[in-house]
Write an enzyme that holds these catalytic residues in place. Structure first.
Site, short mmCIF file in Angstrom:
data_model
loop_
_atom_site.label_atom_id
_atom_site.label_comp_id
_atom_site.label_asym_id
_atom_site.label_seq_id
_atom_site.Cartn_x
_atom_site.Cartn_y
_atom_site.Cartn_z
CB SER A 27 -15.53 -62.23 32.54
OG SER A 27 -15.54 -63.72 31.56
CB SER A 38 -17.09 -66.14 30.51
OG SER A 38 -16.22 -66.53 29.42
CE LYS A 50 -7.40 -69.68 30.44
NZ LYS A 50 -6.81 -68.57 29.65
CG ASN A 88 -9.92 -72.65 28.15
OD1 ASN A 88 -9.50 -74.28 28.31
ND2 ASN A 88 -10.70 -71.87 27.79
N GLY A 121 -1.59 -69.35 32.13
CA GLY A 121 -1.89 -70.98 31.70
C GLY A 121 -2.25 -70.88 30.20
CE1 TYR A 180 -13.62 -59.33 27.00
CE2 TYR A 180 -11.64 -60.99 27.46
CZ TYR A 180 -13.14 -60.46 28.15
OH TYR A 180 -13.38 -60.65 28.97
N GLY A 237 -7.71 -60.51 20.60
CA GLY A 237 -8.42 -62.11 21.26
C GLY A 237 -9.94 -62.12 21.11
#
Length: 250
Positions: free
Chosen positions: A21, A23, A72, A93, A134, A212, A233
């Site tokens: 990920s 994030s 989600k 999200n 989602g 992405y 993305g």
């Protein structure tokens, strides 16, 4: 697993198989740039959403969470409150953990709209959304706001949706926007792509992939070689992450 005490500014991502990920690295870097000592961001892999209450019990310092595939929609029953826009979309999200409870938001719609808008043209009146999870709900919500008619394409279509086998020359040519909301093509399975008739794409098309990593998926490459506009993305992710940060600090 022991309860983690003393971490008062903890954030994280909930999903399944999320070591890849964006994030965690994004927010860790952000905390360093802002010199926010004592702030941390973790990936929380859940085999099922039923593990969510235990995650909260073990991480009392949580202030905010991001939610990704496949939770989600499944996270919603666990929330105390849901933002009006997230309620309309039907997917969450972002969660803000406050003294009054857990409130859900959808920042995907914000990120998608801001990243798509500069590329819109007057002939973009119809769109195909590949996948029905989602993230696709936020995409459909934005396109509806923009006056663009949406058709879902699914491996298991419901009433009003198309199967991939339904896609032909006429449908591809009449839907100038095609958005991949499936995980097909995500690293490491970079050769995978949705099964659509790419040969009918042309310079008038826009292909958007919510993936992405890699930055140019097999789906986007098929559009690129036929002259289509392509978007990955990455910008959407950064925009939705910043929107989540604003929510957590509100």
């Amino acid at each position: 697993m022991e309860k983690k005490e003393g971490e008062k500014n903890k954030f994280g991502l909930i999903g399944r198989n999320i070591d890849y990920s964006f994030s965690k690295s994004y927010f860790t870097k952000k905390f360093n740039i802002l010199s926010l000592d004592g702030y941390s961001y973790e990936n929380f892999h859940l085999d099922t959403i039923s593990e969510f209450p235990e995650l909260l019990r073990l991480n009392s310092g949580l202030k905010g969470l991001n939610i990704t595939i496949p939770y989600k929609e499944k996270i919603i029953p666990f929330l105390d409150e849901i933002d009006e826009e997230a309620s309309k979309i039907g997917a969450v999200n972002t969660i803000h953990l406050t003294e009054t409870g857990l409130k859900g938001f959808n920042t995907d719609a914000y990120g998608f709209k801001r990243s798509l808008f500069p590329h819109l043209k007057s002939n973009y009146t119809n769109a195909l959304i590949l996948g029905t999870g989602g993230a696709s709900k936020a995409v459909a919500y934005v396109l509806d706001q923009l006056g663009i008619d949406v058709t879902y394409v699914s491996r298991n279509p419901k009433i009003g949706q198309l199967a991939y086998s339904d896609l032909d020359k006429e449908l591809i040519e009449s839907n100038k926007i095609c958005i991949n909301c499936t995980p097909l093509g995500t690293y490491p399975d970079v050769l995978a792509k949705p099964s659509i008739p790419y040969k009918y794409l042309g310079p008038d098309h826009l292909l958007y992939d919510l993936i992405y990593n890699p930055s140019k998926t097999a789906f986007l490459k098929e559009g690129e070689i036929r002259g289509a506009t392509i978007i990955n993305g990455s910008q959407m992710l950064e925009l939705q992450a910043e929107k989540a940060w604003d929510i957590w600090n509100s």
